[in-house]
Design a protein around this motif. Sequence first.
Motif, short mmCIF file in Angstrom:
data_model
loop_
_atom_site.label_atom_id
_atom_site.label_comp_id
_atom_site.label_asym_id
_atom_site.label_seq_id
_atom_site.Cartn_x
_atom_site.Cartn_y
_atom_site.Cartn_z
N LEU A 91 -20.92 -3.82 -10.52
CA LEU A 91 -20.85 -5.12 -9.84
C LEU A 91 -20.12 -5.02 -8.51
N PHE A 92 -19.06 -4.21 -8.46
CA PHE A 92 -18.34 -4.04 -7.19
C PHE A 92 -19.20 -3.32 -6.16
N GLY A 93 -20.17 -2.55 -6.60
CA GLY A 93 -21.02 -1.81 -5.68
C GLY A 93 -22.13 -2.64 -5.06
N LYS A 94 -22.33 -3.86 -5.53
CA LYS A 94 -23.40 -4.72 -5.02
C LYS A 94 -22.87 -5.57 -3.87
N PRO A 95 -23.67 -5.73 -2.80
CA PRO A 95 -23.18 -6.49 -1.64
C PRO A 95 -23.21 -8.00 -1.82
N PHE A 96 -24.06 -8.54 -2.70
CA PHE A 96 -24.12 -9.99 -2.85
C PHE A 96 -24.57 -10.34 -4.27
N GLY A 97 -24.21 -11.54 -4.68
CA GLY A 97 -24.64 -12.04 -5.98
C GLY A 97 -23.76 -11.67 -7.15
N THR A 98 -22.55 -11.13 -6.89
CA THR A 98 -21.73 -10.66 -8.01
C THR A 98 -20.31 -11.23 -8.04
N LYS A 99 -19.90 -11.98 -7.05
CA LYS A 99 -18.51 -12.43 -6.97
C LYS A 99 -18.12 -13.31 -8.16
N LYS A 100 -19.01 -14.21 -8.57
CA LYS A 100 -18.70 -15.07 -9.72
C LYS A 100 -18.60 -14.25 -11.00
#
Length: 102
Positions: free
Chosen positions: A56-65
Amino acid sequence: MIYLIAIIVIIAILLGVYYMNIGISKVQLEELTHRHQINEHSNRDLDEWEYYLGKLFGKPFGTKKLIDKYGEPFEDFLRTNHPNHDSLIFTKYEKHKQKKSS
């Protein structure tokens, strides 16, 4: 016209794969959270927590929540079961939490 359709299809496929990977991580983290809540741990749980949160930390968008949702149970799991473990993912989560609170 056919090139435009091909480009749109390729973009849709790439976004589909991207969000499927996020979904798989979400399902696995939900399972780990559930096991932590009922105190049913295995010897691979720490590796799984770090692997899926790392994805999840490796993804640039869509994962903060999702990071906010599953970071807290990970923190609790780590402090309860592995208090002396030095984790790069936990450090990233701490930075994320500090940045969010600022």
